[in-house]
Design a protein around this motif. Structure first.
Motif, short mmCIF file in Angstrom:
data_model
loop_
_atom_site.label_atom_id
_atom_site.label_comp_id
_atom_site.label_asym_id
_atom_site.label_seq_id
_atom_site.Cartn_x
_atom_site.Cartn_y
_atom_site.Cartn_z
N UNK A 215 0.83 -1.21 0.00
CA UNK A 215 0.00 0.00 0.00
C UNK A 215 0.86 1.25 0.00
N UNK A 216 1.97 1.24 0.74
CA UNK A 216 2.85 2.41 0.77
C UNK A 216 3.42 2.70 -0.62
N UNK A 217 3.94 1.68 -1.28
CA UNK A 217 4.48 1.88 -2.63
C UNK A 217 3.39 2.30 -3.60
N UNK A 218 2.25 1.64 -3.53
CA UNK A 218 1.14 1.94 -4.43
C UNK A 218 0.64 3.38 -4.23
N UNK A 219 0.50 3.81 -2.99
CA UNK A 219 0.00 5.16 -2.72
C UNK A 219 0.98 6.22 -3.19
N UNK A 220 2.27 5.98 -3.00
CA UNK A 220 3.27 6.95 -3.48
C UNK A 220 3.23 7.07 -5.00
N UNK A 221 3.12 5.95 -5.69
CA UNK A 221 3.06 5.99 -7.15
C UNK A 221 1.78 6.66 -7.63
N UNK A 222 0.66 6.41 -6.96
CA UNK A 222 -0.61 7.06 -7.34
C UNK A 222 -0.51 8.57 -7.15
N UNK A 223 0.10 9.01 -6.04
CA UNK A 223 0.27 10.44 -5.81
C UNK A 223 1.15 11.08 -6.89
N UNK A 224 2.25 10.41 -7.24
CA UNK A 224 3.14 10.96 -8.27
C UNK A 224 2.47 11.01 -9.64
N UNK A 244 -3.87 14.07 -1.57
CA UNK A 244 -5.15 13.45 -1.24
C UNK A 244 -5.35 12.15 -2.02
N UNK A 245 -4.92 12.12 -3.28
CA UNK A 245 -5.04 10.89 -4.07
C UNK A 245 -4.20 9.78 -3.46
N UNK A 246 -2.98 10.11 -2.99
CA UNK A 246 -2.15 9.10 -2.37
C UNK A 246 -2.67 8.62 -1.03
N UNK A 247 -3.15 9.57 -0.19
CA UNK A 247 -3.65 9.20 1.12
C UNK A 247 -4.94 8.39 1.03
N UNK A 248 -5.86 8.83 0.17
CA UNK A 248 -7.15 8.15 0.06
C UNK A 248 -7.04 6.83 -0.69
N UNK A 249 -5.90 6.60 -1.37
CA UNK A 249 -5.71 5.32 -2.05
C UNK A 249 -5.62 4.17 -1.06
N UNK A 250 -5.34 4.48 0.21
CA UNK A 250 -5.26 3.44 1.23
C UNK A 250 -6.62 2.77 1.42
N UNK A 251 -7.71 3.55 1.18
CA UNK A 251 -9.06 3.04 1.39
C UNK A 251 -9.59 2.55 0.05
N UNK A 282 -7.86 10.21 -13.73
CA UNK A 282 -7.92 9.41 -12.50
C UNK A 282 -8.39 7.99 -12.78
N UNK A 283 -9.24 7.80 -13.78
CA UNK A 283 -9.62 6.44 -14.16
C UNK A 283 -8.42 5.67 -14.70
N UNK A 284 -7.60 6.34 -15.50
CA UNK A 284 -6.40 5.69 -16.03
C UNK A 284 -5.43 5.35 -14.90
N UNK A 285 -5.24 6.30 -13.97
CA UNK A 285 -4.34 6.06 -12.84
C UNK A 285 -4.83 4.89 -11.99
N UNK A 286 -6.14 4.84 -11.73
CA UNK A 286 -6.68 3.75 -10.91
C UNK A 286 -6.58 2.41 -11.61
N UNK A 287 -6.76 2.40 -12.94
CA UNK A 287 -6.59 1.15 -13.67
C UNK A 287 -5.13 0.69 -13.64
N UNK A 288 -4.20 1.65 -13.78
CA UNK A 288 -2.79 1.29 -13.66
C UNK A 288 -2.49 0.76 -12.26
N UNK A 289 -3.07 1.39 -11.25
CA UNK A 289 -2.85 0.94 -9.87
C UNK A 289 -3.42 -0.45 -9.64
#
Length: 358
Positions: A215-224, A244-251, A282-289
């Motif tokens: 989750x830490x790695x994933x959230x950092x990459x989503x924020x970047x 906010x995108x990185x922090x809320x990616x935890x949930x 954001x849809x593209x970022x979430x699909x990549x994640x």
């Protein structure tokens, strides 16, 4: 039933009632366990890489976390808080812009279908707020929800700080002597199951460690990725929206949806099409994640079904509030390990073999 049976039933009911009354304290203890597991993972990694003693590795880990907290407090937090405050202030205007766009689209759709703007969809247009109350209500709802989720509700700052100090203190105590606290938990199990219970607890700890690192790695990459995409689109308040995108990616499920609302609210003030571009980004970022980042960094993590994750989020939020939503996934990870190892493998599988016979 005999007297002893009735007495045992009454004791069980009393124990369940006591645990239910202490559910807020229990969820704080679980939060401390999750934080302690994160610290133990960091300490273990430093100890293995540098080949030093555990006390020295613990001291280095705490020093590293202190330096990280200082950097965040001096470099990242000030611009984030300034932009987040500005973001909350723009939400009423963004709400009004969204309502105006909806009215325009409904009018155009009614004109195309019914030949007049006050056709069959007039009731839907009239149900939309006309004055500034709609945007203010939207801003109030989003702002209050975000602040409660972050634990910064103005009316409960003192209580939140006390809870935070309690969680940090308990997690540090557990991190200093993790094996001693684990053995205390083992002693609560029946003697015949203590060896197996120790294995189950170790599997729970390993699953939590894998989840936290992933989750830490994933959230950092989503924020970047979010910040880089917002910069390319020319959206304002990049720092606040990216963090906010990185922090809320935890949930899962809820977090990514909430993180999309804020940059779209900023972009819609400039152009509706820019808001749609932010949505696509954001849809593209979430699909990549979901399909690239998470499978790459969480290969050792046990897979949770999306439906079970959503049910766990709903159940723990109802039982424990916003903190339950934050802890829903680690709770689900531990419960899945316990169900798989203790219930299925240790209870149901042997019972099935006994029923089938030789």
């Amino acid at each position: 039933m005999k007297y002893a049976d009735w007495l045992g039933l009454a004791a069980t009911i009393a124990a369940v009632a006591l645990l239910w009354s202490l559910r807020d304290v229990l969820v704080l203890i679980f939060a401390a366990l999750v934080l302690a597991m994160a610290l133990c993972t960091l300490v273990g990694s430093i100890q293995r890489r540098l080949e030093i003693s555990r006390p020295l590795a613990l001291a280095l880990a705490l020093l590293l976390l202190l330096l990280l907290a200082v950097v965040l407090a001096t470099v990242v937090l000030p611009p984030f808080m300034a932009q987040f405050t500005q973001l909350l202030g723009q939400l009423p205007e963004a709400g009004q812009a969204i309502l105006a766009i909806l009215r325009s689209w409904l009018s155009q759709g009614s004109q195309m279908i019914y030949g007049r703007s006050d056709g069959g969809w007039s009731w839907l247009q009239q149900s939309l707020p006309i004055n500034g109350d709609g945007g203010a209500a939207l801003a109030s709802g989003l702002g209050t929800g975000a602040l409660r989720l972050l634990g910064l509700a103005a009316g409960n700052v003192g209580g939140g700080l006390v809870k935070l100090l309690f969680v940090v203190a308990v997690s540090l105590m557990i991190t200093v002597q993790p094996l001693a606290y684990r053995e205390v938990a083992i002693l609560l199990l029946p003697s015949f199951y203590r060896r197996r219970g120790r294995q189950v607890l170790e599997l729970c700890g390993k699953a939590l460690s894998n989840w936290m690192v992933g989750v830490l790695i994933s959230s950092c990459l989503v924020a970047l990725l979010s910040g880089f995409g917002l910069m390319l689109l020319g959206v304002k308040l990049v720092v606040a929206n990216a963090l906010l995108a990185g922090l809320l990616n935890i949930i899962p499920n809820v977090g990514p949806t909430m993180s999309t609302v804020f940059p779209m609210a900023v972009a819609v003030l400039e152009s509706p099409w820019k808001a749609l571009a932010v949505l696509v980004l954001y849809m593209v970022v979430q699909h990549l994640e979901s399909y690239v980042i998470t499978p790459s960094v969480m290969q050792a993590q046990l897979q949770l079904l999306p439906g079970l994750t959503l049910c766990a989020q709903f159940l723990f939020t109802v039982l424990f509030g916003p903190l339950g939503l934050l802890l829903a996934l680690p709770m689900a990870v531990c419960l899945q390990v316990i169900m798989r190892e203790a219930v299925i493998r240790d209870l149901l599988d042997p019972w099935k073999r006994q029923r089938l016979g030789p």
